[in-house]
Design a protein around this motif. Structure first.
Motif, PDB file in Angstrom:
ATOM      1  N   SER A 212       0.828  -1.209   0.000  1.00 51.41           N
ATOM      2  CA  SER A 212       0.000   0.000   0.000  1.00 51.41           C
ATOM      3  C   SER A 212       0.858   1.254   0.000  1.00 51.41           C
ATOM      4  CB  SER A 212      -0.919  -0.017   1.221  1.00 51.41           C
ATOM      5  OG  SER A 212      -1.699   1.157   1.284  1.00 51.41           O
ATOM      6  N   ILE A 213       1.946   1.252   0.818  1.00 51.97           N
ATOM      7  CA  ILE A 213       2.818   2.428   0.875  1.00 51.97           C
ATOM      8  C   ILE A 213       3.537   2.630  -0.448  1.00 51.97           C
ATOM      9  CG2 ILE A 213       4.911   3.331   1.965  1.00 51.97           C
ATOM     10  CD1 ILE A 213       3.923   2.116   4.588  1.00 51.97           C
ATOM     11  N   ALA A 214       3.975   1.539  -1.060  1.00 48.44           N
ATOM     12  CA  ALA A 214       4.643   1.655  -2.362  1.00 48.44           C
ATOM     13  C   ALA A 214       3.691   2.238  -3.400  1.00 48.44           C
ATOM     14  CB  ALA A 214       5.149   0.289  -2.807  1.00 48.44           C
ATOM     15  N   LEU A 215       2.472   1.780  -3.392  1.00 47.42           N
ATOM     16  CA  LEU A 215       1.482   2.309  -4.336  1.00 47.42           C
ATOM     17  C   LEU A 215       1.201   3.779  -4.060  1.00 47.42           C
ATOM     18  CD1 LEU A 215      -0.574   1.833  -6.601  1.00 47.42           C
ATOM     19  CD2 LEU A 215      -2.214   1.099  -4.851  1.00 47.42           C
ATOM     20  N   LEU A 216       1.071   4.127  -2.768  1.00 47.11           N
ATOM     21  CA  LEU A 216       0.814   5.522  -2.423  1.00 47.11           C
ATOM     22  C   LEU A 216       2.002   6.408  -2.775  1.00 47.11           C
ATOM     23  CD1 LEU A 216      -0.961   5.124   1.041  1.00 47.11           C
ATOM     24  CD2 LEU A 216      -1.992   5.904  -1.089  1.00 47.11           C
ATOM     25  N   ASP A 217       3.233   5.893  -2.609  1.00 43.83           N
ATOM     26  CA  ASP A 217       4.417   6.676  -2.953  1.00 43.83           C
ATOM     27  C   ASP A 217       4.454   6.981  -4.451  1.00 43.83           C
ATOM     28  OD1 ASP A 217       7.061   7.812  -2.273  1.00 43.83           O
ATOM     29  OD2 ASP A 217       7.763   6.213  -3.607  1.00 43.83           O
ATOM     30  N   SER A 218       4.148   5.979  -5.261  1.00 45.65           N
ATOM     31  CA  SER A 218       4.111   6.197  -6.707  1.00 45.65           C
ATOM     32  C   SER A 218       3.013   7.191  -7.076  1.00 45.65           C
ATOM     33  CB  SER A 218       3.881   4.861  -7.418  1.00 45.65           C
ATOM     34  OG  SER A 218       3.715   5.050  -8.809  1.00 45.65           O
ATOM     35  N   LEU A 219       1.879   7.029  -6.465  1.00 45.83           N
ATOM     36  CA  LEU A 219       0.770   7.949  -6.732  1.00 45.83           C
ATOM     37  C   LEU A 219       1.095   9.351  -6.253  1.00 45.83           C
ATOM     38  CD1 LEU A 219      -2.149   8.247  -7.737  1.00 45.83           C
ATOM     39  CD2 LEU A 219      -2.924   7.624  -5.449  1.00 45.83           C
ATOM     40  N   LEU A 220       1.795   9.451  -5.112  1.00 44.40           N
ATOM     41  CA  LEU A 220       2.159  10.762  -4.572  1.00 44.40           C
ATOM     42  C   LEU A 220       3.101  11.500  -5.522  1.00 44.40           C
ATOM     43  CD1 LEU A 220       1.991  12.692  -2.135  1.00 44.40           C
ATOM     44  CD2 LEU A 220       3.974  11.518  -1.184  1.00 44.40           C
ATOM     45  N   GLN A 221       4.054  10.807  -6.084  1.00 46.71           N
ATOM     46  CA  GLN A 221       4.979  11.437  -7.032  1.00 46.71           C
ATOM     47  C   GLN A 221       4.248  11.939  -8.276  1.00 46.71           C
ATOM     48  OE1 GLN A 221       8.119   8.668  -7.875  1.00 46.71           O
ATOM     49  NE2 GLN A 221       8.830   8.563  -5.739  1.00 46.71           N
ATOM     50  N   ASN A 222       3.313  11.153  -8.770  1.00 43.32           N
ATOM     51  CA  ASN A 222       2.537  11.588  -9.944  1.00 43.32           C
ATOM     52  C   ASN A 222       1.702  12.818  -9.617  1.00 43.32           C
ATOM     53  OD1 ASN A 222       3.564   9.466 -11.469  1.00 43.32           O
ATOM     54  ND2 ASN A 222       1.884   8.082 -10.904  1.00 43.32           N
ATOM     55  N   LYS A 223       1.081  12.821  -8.429  1.00 43.83           N
ATOM     56  CA  LYS A 223       0.259  13.960  -8.032  1.00 43.83           C
ATOM     57  C   LYS A 223       1.116  15.202  -7.816  1.00 43.83           C
ATOM     58  CE  LYS A 223      -3.709  11.894  -8.094  1.00 43.83           C
ATOM     59  NZ  LYS A 223      -4.737  12.272  -9.095  1.00 43.83           N
ATOM     60  N   GLU A 224       2.343  15.017  -7.311  1.00 45.95           N
ATOM     61  CA  GLU A 224       3.230  16.167  -7.106  1.00 45.95           C
ATOM     62  C   GLU A 224       3.642  16.768  -8.442  1.00 45.95           C
ATOM     63  OE1 GLU A 224       7.302  17.281  -4.606  1.00 45.95           O
ATOM     64  OE2 GLU A 224       6.792  15.186  -5.061  1.00 45.95           O
ATOM     65  N   LYS A 225       3.961  15.918  -9.410  1.00 45.71           N
ATOM     66  CA  LYS A 225       4.307  16.423 -10.739  1.00 45.71           C
ATOM     67  C   LYS A 225       3.137  17.174 -11.358  1.00 45.71           C
ATOM     68  CE  LYS A 225       7.674  12.764 -11.785  1.00 45.71           C
ATOM     69  NZ  LYS A 225       7.980  11.598 -12.672  1.00 45.71           N
ATOM     70  N   LEU A 226       1.961  16.626 -11.219  1.00 48.94           N
ATOM     71  CA  LEU A 226       0.782  17.288 -11.781  1.00 48.94           C
ATOM     72  C   LEU A 226       0.539  18.615 -11.093  1.00 48.94           C
ATOM     73  CD1 LEU A 226      -1.684  17.157 -13.653  1.00 48.94           C
ATOM     74  CD2 LEU A 226      -2.912  15.941 -11.837  1.00 48.94           C
ATOM     75  N   MET A 227       0.691  18.680  -9.776  1.00 47.53           N
ATOM     76  CA  MET A 227       0.476  19.929  -9.036  1.00 47.53           C
ATOM     77  C   MET A 227       1.486  20.985  -9.472  1.00 47.53           C
ATOM     78  SD  MET A 227       0.767  20.579  -4.924  1.00 47.53           S
ATOM     79  CE  MET A 227       2.552  20.289  -5.016  1.00 47.53           C
TER      80      MET A 227
END
Length: 722
Positions: A212-227
């Motif tokens: 779950s943390i690995a998935l959230l970390d990947s998702l967090l990086q994508n959301k940061e790039k988009l932001m």
């Protein structure tokens, strides 16, 4: 149904109610006396879900529903087949590796294993335990591994019967209980299951959290790039269009526009007020009656001048006329008028009227200057307003674009923050999440209280309950008719009486009437006498033909007909009995001759006996009217009625309804026989209605009543009972 019937039913089966539970108690005791002792062991697991001391923050508003759901999930996980199979592997491996210390006696399946097969079985169960895989019937091969577990009582079904996993009310502990015939086995089972579950639960939880943390970390990086991308687009748009802060700039411009519009409105108000004041001053300066313009002063001055001119003319004339006294008086008069006019003028105007006029003119000039200033300021304000509105309108085209960029940037930022919060929460839970631990190990204990007494008592209570339930079932669903009252209620007709069941072969009525030692015969005779009284009470000399029928054959109507004939004969009455072919009854020692009703119809002759005369009817006749017509039959019956005191006809049952209906045409009174213990069917109800509609129907006779029913079946003395 009456309550008395229920108690009577209970009394009838009282011997069974007493004997069967005693027998059951004895058999159960023999079966359970050799039951082995049972031992229970308990282990307690601490979860920390409901313990505030184990929480990082004290939450006063605990979600009890969520906590209960988590406890339920943990308990169900402990009861899963996967965990039960792990316990099974540990138990069977313990017994296979240490057969001398086995928890239970080795089964034949285990004993039959060769050393090589035993090693193979140990390797198989060890592999299953390592892989934490489940065992099924499909694993039965050359060595029947599944059957080995079942034979030792270590299969899933057997373990579930002895295992109990519960939460202790609202506490933070989960209790694991196991009951077996060996205290060491019980302790081993609860401790092994608890420790294995904790290890499995932690491994599963850590693995799931890591994923779950690995998935959230990947998702967090994508959301940061988009932001960052959306914020950069917003910044570039502002820089390209020279807009730093559109909202602030538009607010400033709007405030300036509002201030200038207020100044313009104030200037317009000043212009209007100055114009009104100037108009008022002009009105005062131009008014002829105004004290400020000196209109009154001119008039007074003109009057003084006129008086002075008149005084000058009067002086000239006074000189010309040689100082005439007339003119002297005129001069004095004018002089007085002039003095008075001058005095009046001086009193009226204390100040110079010219000063007031000058003041008004000064105010007028000042207001005219203010008016010019206000008019000039409006032009200046209009220029400023036009410039500000131009700037404000220039910002409008950028508003839609900036709103779109800001909205995208806000959404991207919000999504990033949500993912970041979940990511941080996941890291916290991974670090300080749920930590199961064994709070209390399971220990070998004393044997439990023997259940022999409980099983024995339950068996007796159960069989007693089943007996009472069966009797109640019989009571509720038994529609059989056993008493006169029940027959009367079922048929809604009178019941003349009841007759007991006489188990005597043949029709030897003399034996019944002369035997005083048999109680059943005595009761039967008394009931028959009572029935004779009821029937005789309703007969008359011109109505003495009594028909006796029944709904079905075998209900005892023939025996009743003979019994009534004998009973009436005992009262010295001449009795004629008309019945179907039957063995000749004996009256005393005299045998009754065989006479046939069909012969009498032809000859109109009959041989009368001293007691009872019997006319047999041939059963081969299909119809009475096929022998003679109705008129001739009535004439034949009139002959018989003159010769006998009472005629009793044993009429066919309603199973042969055509013969029964024909015979009923020639009877004066009718009696229907009903066998005790039977029920009324729908067809029987039609027969009941038919009999009730007969003019001469006297009522029913309940036949073949058992002696024990007589307490509720007392013969009725009145045929009017309904």
């Amino acid at each position: 149904m009456e309550t008395k019937k229920l108690f009577k039913l209970l009394k009838r089966y009282l011997w069974l109610i007493i004997l069967l539970p005693i027998l059951t108690l004895g058999v159960t005791y023999l079966l359970v006396k050799d039951l082995p002792e049972e031992y229970k062991s308990e282990a307690q697991l601490s979860t920390g879900l409901a313990d505030q001391s184990q929480q990082m923050t004290s939450d006063q508003n605990m979600d009890y529903f969520r906590i209960n759901q988590q406890f339920s999930s943990i308990i169900q996980m402990m009861k899963m087949k996967k965990m039960i199979d792990i316990l099974s592997y540990h138990l069977i491996l313990h017994d296979l590796k240490s057969p001398q210390n086995a928890f239970v006696k080795l089964s034949d399946e285990v004993k039959s294993l060769s050393p090589a097969q035993k090693e193979e079985a140990i390797a198989f169960f060890t592999s299953k335990l390592y892989d934490k895989s489940s065992i099924t019937v499909a694993d039965n091969g050359k060595i029947k591994y599944f059957d080995i577990l079942a034979s030792m009582g270590y299969d899933e079904k057997s373990i579930r019967k002895k295992l109990e996993v519960t939460r202790n009310e609202s506490s933070d502990f989960i209790t694991v209980e196991y009951i077996s015939t060996d205290p060491l086995l019980s302790a081993f089972a609860v401790n092994t299951l608890s420790s294995q579950f904790i290890n499995t639960y932690e491994q599963t939880t850590n693995s799931n959290q890591a994923k779950s943390i690995a998935l959230l970390d990947s998702l967090l990086q994508n959301k940061e790039k988009l932001m960052n991308s959306k914020n950069s687009e917003l910044k570039d748009y502002k820089m390209e269009n020279g807009v730093l802060n559109l909202g602030t700039q538009s607010d400033i411009l709007y405030a300036q526009i509002s201030a200038y519009e207020e100044r313009k409105a104030q200037a317009i108000r000043d212009i209007q007020s100055n114009q009104g004041a100037i108009a008022s001053i002009n009105s005062k300066l131009n008014s002829s009656s105004s004290n400020y313009a000196g209109g009154s002063v001119v008039k007074d001055n003109n009057d003084i001048i006129n008086l002075r001119n008149q005084l000058q003319i009067a002086n000239e004339r006074y000189v010309d006329e040689n100082f005439s006294p007339v003119y002297k008086r005129r001069i004095d008069s004018l002089q007085n008028l002039l003095s008075a006019q001058v005095s009046r003028t001086s009193d009226r105007y204390l100040s110079n009227p010219q000063n007031a006029k000058d003041n008004l003119q000064e105010q007028k000039r000042s207001m005219e200057v203010s008016l010019d200033l206000a008019r000039n300021s409006i032009r200046s304000i209009d220029r400023e307003l036009a410039q500000l509105k131009g700037k404000y309108n220039a910002l409008v085209p950028f508003d839609a674009g900036i709103q779109g960029y800001e909205r995208d940037a806000e959404v991207a930022t919000k999504e990033y923050l949500e993912v970041l919060e979940r990511f941080n929460q996941g890291n916290i839970e991974k670090s300080v999440g749920l930590r199961l631990q064994i709070a209390q190990l399971g220990l070998p204990g004393l044997p439990l209280t023997s259940k022999r007494l409980l099983y024995t008592s339950l068996s007796g209570v159960a069989i007693l309950f089943l007996l009472l339930a069966g009797i109640l079932f019989i009571y509720l669903f038994d529609r059989s008719i056993n008493t006169s009252k029940e027959l009367s209620l079922a048929t809604q007709s009178p019941v003349l009486g009841s007759l007991t069941l006489v188990k005597e072969p043949g029709m030897d009525l003399q034996k019944i009437w002369n035997n005083t030692d048999e109680p059943n015969f005595s009761v039967y005779k008394d009931l028959l006498r009572s029935l004779r009284f009821e029937i005789d009470h309703q007969l008359s000399p011109d109505q003495n033909v009594v028909g006796i029928t029944s709904m079905k054959s075998g209900e005892g109507k023939t025996f009743l007909s003979i019994g009534l004939a004998y009973a009436f004969a005992m009262t010295d009455k001449k009795v004629l009995l008309i019945s179907s072919d039957f063995e000749k009854p004996e009256i005393g020692k005299k045998e009754l001759p065989a006479q046939f009703f069909e012969n009498f119809l032809v000859k109109r002759e009959i041989e009368r006996e001293d007691y009872i005369t019997v006319l047999n009817t041939r059963s081969t006749n299909g119809s009475l009217f096929e022998v003679q017509n109705e008129k001739s039959l009535k004439a034949s019956f009139e002959v018989l009625k003159d010769q006998f005191d009472i005629i009793i006809i044993d009429i066919n049952s309603m199973g042969n309804s055509n013969k029964a209906k024909e015979w009923l045409l020639f009877t004066d009174k009718n009696v229907a026989v009903f066998e005790a213990g039977k029920t009324l069917s729908e067809e029987d109800k039609d027969f009941v209605s038919f009999m009730k509609n007969q003019d001469g129907f006297m009522g029913w006779v309940l036949n073949k009543v058992k002696v024990r029913e007589l307490s509720n079946n007392t013969p009725l003395l009145s045929p009017k009972y309904a």
